[in-house]
Design a protein around this motif. Structure first.
Motif, short mmCIF file in Angstrom:
data_model
loop_
_atom_site.label_atom_id
_atom_site.label_comp_id
_atom_site.label_asym_id
_atom_site.label_seq_id
_atom_site.Cartn_x
_atom_site.Cartn_y
_atom_site.Cartn_z
N UNK A 14 0.82 -1.21 0.00
CA UNK A 14 0.00 0.00 0.00
C UNK A 14 0.86 1.26 0.00
N UNK A 15 1.98 1.23 0.73
CA UNK A 15 2.85 2.40 0.84
C UNK A 15 3.90 2.49 -0.26
N UNK A 20 8.30 4.74 -4.53
CA UNK A 20 8.81 4.69 -5.89
C UNK A 20 8.31 5.85 -6.76
N UNK A 21 7.33 6.58 -6.28
CA UNK A 21 6.79 7.76 -6.96
C UNK A 21 6.33 7.46 -8.38
N UNK A 22 5.59 6.39 -8.54
CA UNK A 22 4.98 6.04 -9.82
C UNK A 22 3.49 6.28 -9.72
N UNK A 23 3.00 7.35 -10.30
CA UNK A 23 1.59 7.70 -10.20
C UNK A 23 0.70 6.74 -10.99
N UNK A 26 -0.01 3.66 -8.79
CA UNK A 26 -0.47 3.94 -7.43
C UNK A 26 -1.86 3.39 -7.12
N UNK A 27 -2.88 3.63 -7.94
CA UNK A 27 -4.21 3.12 -7.56
C UNK A 27 -4.28 1.60 -7.46
N UNK A 28 -3.61 0.92 -8.38
CA UNK A 28 -3.64 -0.55 -8.38
C UNK A 28 -2.91 -1.09 -7.16
N UNK A 30 -2.22 0.43 -4.33
CA UNK A 30 -2.89 0.80 -3.09
C UNK A 30 -4.13 -0.06 -2.86
N UNK A 31 -4.86 -0.36 -3.90
CA UNK A 31 -6.06 -1.19 -3.77
C UNK A 31 -5.68 -2.63 -3.39
N UNK A 32 -4.72 -3.19 -4.10
CA UNK A 32 -4.28 -4.56 -3.81
C UNK A 32 -3.68 -4.65 -2.41
N UNK A 33 -2.87 -3.68 -2.04
CA UNK A 33 -2.25 -3.69 -0.71
C UNK A 33 -3.27 -3.56 0.40
N UNK A 34 -4.25 -2.68 0.23
CA UNK A 34 -5.28 -2.51 1.25
C UNK A 34 -6.13 -3.77 1.38
N UNK A 35 -6.54 -4.34 0.26
CA UNK A 35 -7.34 -5.57 0.31
C UNK A 35 -6.56 -6.72 0.94
N UNK A 36 -5.30 -6.83 0.62
CA UNK A 36 -4.46 -7.90 1.16
C UNK A 36 -4.28 -7.72 2.67
N UNK A 37 -4.04 -6.50 3.12
CA UNK A 37 -3.83 -6.25 4.54
C UNK A 37 -5.11 -6.51 5.33
N UNK A 38 -6.25 -6.08 4.82
CA UNK A 38 -7.51 -6.28 5.52
C UNK A 38 -7.89 -7.76 5.55
N UNK A 39 -7.76 -8.43 4.41
CA UNK A 39 -8.12 -9.84 4.34
C UNK A 39 -7.24 -10.68 5.27
N UNK A 40 -5.94 -10.46 5.23
CA UNK A 40 -5.04 -11.24 6.09
C UNK A 40 -5.23 -10.88 7.56
N UNK A 41 -5.53 -9.63 7.86
CA UNK A 41 -5.80 -9.24 9.24
C UNK A 41 -7.04 -9.90 9.78
#
Length: 51
Positions: A14-15, A20-23, A26-28, A30-41
């Motif tokens: 997510x971070x 890497x400052x690749x705009x 970023x959306x992809x 951040x979405x994958x990272x947030x979903x992965x963190x929430x699901x695993x949590x």
């Protein structure tokens, strides 16, 4: 243990766009990272509830 590592990997993913400052990615990421963190949590809480 594995779900904890995957949860923190999701937070790192997510971070990653900030580092890497690749705009364009970023959306992809951040979405994958947030979903992965929430699901695993949630799975981690579910499996360790009885302890």
């Amino acid at each position: 243990m594995l779900l904890t590592v995957l949860m923190y990997a999701g937070v790192a993913l997510f971070l990653l766009p900030y580092i890497i400052e690749k705009a364009s990615l970023a959306p992809i990421l951040m979405l994958v990272g947030a979903l992965m963190a929430v699901a695993c949590g949630l799975l981690r809480c579910y499996f360790t509830e009885g302890e």
